[in-house]
Design an enzyme around this catalytic site. Structure first.
Site, PDB file in Angstrom:
ATOM      1  N   ARG A 156       0.798  -1.117   0.013  1.00  0.00           N
ATOM      2  CA  ARG A 156      -0.024  -0.084   0.000  1.00  0.00           C
ATOM      3  C   ARG A 156       0.772   1.156  -0.217  1.00  0.00           C
ATOM      4  O   ARG A 156       2.015   1.130   0.526  1.00  0.00           O
ATOM      5  CB  ARG A 156      -0.968  -0.004   1.263  1.00  0.00           C
ATOM      6  CG  ARG A 156      -1.697  -1.281   1.072  1.00  0.00           C
ATOM      7  CD  ARG A 156      -2.546  -1.126   2.586  1.00  0.00           C
ATOM      8  NE  ARG A 156      -3.525  -2.228   2.772  1.00  0.00           N
ATOM      9  CZ  ARG A 156      -3.040  -3.553   3.427  1.00  0.00           C
ATOM     10  NH1 ARG A 156      -1.842  -3.619   3.782  1.00  0.00           N
ATOM     11  NH2 ARG A 156      -3.980  -4.519   3.478  1.00  0.00           N
ATOM     12  N   LYS A 180      -1.505  -2.639   7.940  1.00  0.00           N
ATOM     13  CA  LYS A 180      -2.654  -2.126   8.647  1.00  0.00           C
ATOM     14  C   LYS A 180      -2.704  -3.109  10.065  1.00  0.00           C
ATOM     15  O   LYS A 180      -2.148  -4.247  10.094  1.00  0.00           O
ATOM     16  CB  LYS A 180      -3.871  -2.581   7.890  1.00  0.00           C
ATOM     17  CG  LYS A 180      -4.141  -1.688   6.958  1.00  0.00           C
ATOM     18  CD  LYS A 180      -5.543  -2.014   6.169  1.00  0.00           C
ATOM     19  CE  LYS A 180      -5.996  -0.976   5.448  1.00  0.00           C
ATOM     20  NZ  LYS A 180      -7.282  -1.187   4.507  1.00  0.00           N
ATOM     21  N   HIS A 253      -2.544   2.272  -5.897  1.00  0.00           N
ATOM     22  CA  HIS A 253      -3.240   0.811  -5.566  1.00  0.00           C
ATOM     23  C   HIS A 253      -3.403   0.002  -6.800  1.00  0.00           C
ATOM     24  O   HIS A 253      -3.378  -1.226  -6.811  1.00  0.00           O
ATOM     25  CB  HIS A 253      -4.574   1.152  -4.963  1.00  0.00           C
ATOM     26  CG  HIS A 253      -4.943   0.052  -3.636  1.00  0.00           C
ATOM     27  ND1 HIS A 253      -4.074   0.494  -2.606  1.00  0.00           N
ATOM     28  CD2 HIS A 253      -5.678  -0.621  -3.420  1.00  0.00           C
ATOM     29  CE1 HIS A 253      -4.454  -0.538  -1.660  1.00  0.00           C
ATOM     30  NE2 HIS A 253      -5.503  -1.246  -2.258  1.00  0.00           N
ATOM     31  N   ARG A 256      -0.495  -2.449  -6.789  1.00  0.00           N
ATOM     32  CA  ARG A 256      -0.937  -3.562  -5.958  1.00  0.00           C
ATOM     33  C   ARG A 256      -1.831  -4.561  -6.764  1.00  0.00           C
ATOM     34  O   ARG A 256      -1.431  -5.815  -6.534  1.00  0.00           O
ATOM     35  CB  ARG A 256      -1.392  -2.968  -4.930  1.00  0.00           C
ATOM     36  CG  ARG A 256      -1.807  -4.013  -3.598  1.00  0.00           C
ATOM     37  CD  ARG A 256      -2.380  -3.203  -2.434  1.00  0.00           C
ATOM     38  NE  ARG A 256      -2.932  -3.898  -1.422  1.00  0.00           N
ATOM     39  CZ  ARG A 256      -2.371  -4.603  -0.562  1.00  0.00           C
ATOM     40  NH1 ARG A 256      -1.116  -4.856  -0.438  1.00  0.00           N
ATOM     41  NH2 ARG A 256      -3.136  -5.451   0.457  1.00  0.00           N
ATOM     42  N   HIS A 279      -3.477  -9.710   3.503  1.00  0.00           N
ATOM     43  CA  HIS A 279      -4.681  -9.860   3.693  1.00  0.00           C
ATOM     44  C   HIS A 279      -4.954 -10.837   4.821  1.00  0.00           C
ATOM     45  O   HIS A 279      -4.191 -11.383   5.011  1.00  0.00           O
ATOM     46  CB  HIS A 279      -5.661 -10.463   2.498  1.00  0.00           C
ATOM     47  CG  HIS A 279      -5.657  -9.424   1.213  1.00  0.00           C
ATOM     48  ND1 HIS A 279      -5.866  -9.928  -0.025  1.00  0.00           N
ATOM     49  CD2 HIS A 279      -5.562  -8.016   1.307  1.00  0.00           C
ATOM     50  CE1 HIS A 279      -5.758  -8.918  -0.787  1.00  0.00           C
ATOM     51  NE2 HIS A 279      -5.825  -7.698  -0.153  1.00  0.00           N
ATOM     52  N   TYR A 288      -8.977 -11.117  -6.949  1.00  0.00           N
ATOM     53  CA  TYR A 288      -8.378 -10.919  -8.111  1.00  0.00           C
ATOM     54  C   TYR A 288      -8.306 -12.269  -9.234  1.00  0.00           C
ATOM     55  O   TYR A 288      -8.388 -11.944 -10.376  1.00  0.00           O
ATOM     56  CB  TYR A 288      -6.522 -10.897  -7.701  1.00  0.00           C
ATOM     57  CG  TYR A 288      -6.362  -9.905  -7.020  1.00  0.00           C
ATOM     58  CD1 TYR A 288      -6.240  -8.530  -7.538  1.00  0.00           C
ATOM     59  CD2 TYR A 288      -6.305  -9.791  -5.481  1.00  0.00           C
ATOM     60  CE1 TYR A 288      -6.098  -7.192  -6.602  1.00  0.00           C
ATOM     61  CE2 TYR A 288      -6.045  -8.818  -4.606  1.00  0.00           C
ATOM     62  CZ  TYR A 288      -6.075  -7.445  -5.240  1.00  0.00           C
ATOM     63  OH  TYR A 288      -5.645  -6.241  -4.518  1.00  0.00           O
TER      64      TYR A 288
END
Length: 329
Positions: A156, A180, A253, A256, A279, A288
């Site tokens: 990110r 995150k 993004h 990514r 994730h 994806y």
């Protein structure tokens, strides 16, 4: 127990999110901004507001205001609602007098979002883009390293801006990403990119392990806006060279999304891709696979080959069938 909402807001942000939940500073700031907007929407002084002022009707009207007047996307409005629910869930647990009042707010439903296709750059577009910067020019070499690091790590933009020299392992060709929720992941990069990064730190004399890897012209940490400026600059040049390519807004993004899609198309296990992206759920990564045209095409071709369908009819039988269809259908 006080009815003043300022008391709960102070405890929620000052203690609960930081010490108990250990949310990242970015998440806390996002939640804080939402609550500030909500308070401003009431047109009242914060110290005068009580829990009862925040009804489910007010919250619904506030979300509609964000959607219809502020023109925020459904996804962003849902994020705002999620932040608001977090506060009132905290109040519900700490003041049972308002249990039912808070429950009405917690039962507000999020808006459904139509599934959208994840736009990504093709390998050809990535190749052309990376050929744009003049590596003999110091500033363009720096921009090249930023663009390639975005793609190689699939990180990110905030994670890229926070990279420090100590996060690069030049022996193992890996980058440590702090993501995150303060989660850490180690991402492999190519040997070529490791060499590029080594050349970069030598050229820009980065010697302190705790020094930010990418800085702006003022010598401070690079920002999201700064990264987007770099992307826009080179995408424009690349599109001028190849007008049929880059037919959507390319953001940080996008790199990514592109890396994840390319890894899938190369046959990399989706579990590994999940770990690279950071994730928490494989479900997030599976999007994806659903959006990759090349992957779908390959799977169809593979399945057709495995079926190996052959005809048991002779040419004469086929001709007879056609004649029969002409006169009987």
């Amino acid at each position: 127990m006080t009815d003043k909402i300022s008391y709960y807001i102070s405890k929620y942000f000052g203690e609960y999110l930081t010490n108990i939940r250990e949310f990242s500073i970015n998440t806390i700031q996002s939640y804080r901004d939402t609550i500030i907007q909500l308070i401003e929407y009431t047109n009242k002084n914060t110290n005068d507001l009580v829990i009862a002022d925040f009804t489910d009707e007010l919250i619904n009207n506030f979300i509609s205001h964000l959607r219809n007047e502020k023109k925020l996307s459904i996804a962003t409005c849902n994020q705002r609602l999620f932040a608001i629910k977090g506060l009132f869930k905290y109040i519900q647990k700490n003041n049972l007098k308002y249990f039912e009042h808070c429950e009405k707010i917690l039962l507000i439903k999020v808006k459904k979002i139509a599934p959208k296709n994840i736009e990504h750059l093709t390998l050809e577009e990535i190749k052309i883009l990376f050929e744009v910067p003049n590596l003999n020019e110091e500033i363009e070499f720096k921009h090249f390293i930023i663009l390639t690091t975005l793609y190689e790590t699939a990180a990110r933009v905030g994670e890229i801006c926070n990279l420090k020299l100590n996060d690069i392992n030049f022996n193992n060709n890996t980058v440590t990403i702090f993501g995150k929720g303060n989660k850490t992941r180690i991402v492999p990069i190519s040997k070529k990119q490791t060499k590029n990064l080594f050349s970069y730190i030598k050229k820009f004399n980065i010697t302190n392990g705790d020094e930010y890897l990418f800085k702006n012209k003022n010598g401070t940490r690079l920002t999201r806006v700064g990264v987007q400026y770099i992307i826009d600059k080179y995408i424009k040049i690349a599109k001028d060279k190849s007008p049929t390519l880059y037919n959507f807004k390319v953001t940080n993004h996008t790199f990514r999304h592109s890396k994840a899609t390319h890894l899938l198309e190369l046959g990399v296990n989706i579990i590994y891709i999940r770990d690279i992206l950071g994730h928490s759920s494989i479900t997030t990564t599976e999007i994806y696979a659903k959006c990759s045209i090349e992957l779908k095409k390959r799977e169809l071709e593979k399945n057709n080959a495995e079926l190996n369908l052959t005809s048991n009819y002779t040419q004469e039988q086929k001709d007879e069938l056609i004649e029969w269809l002409k006169y009987n259908i």
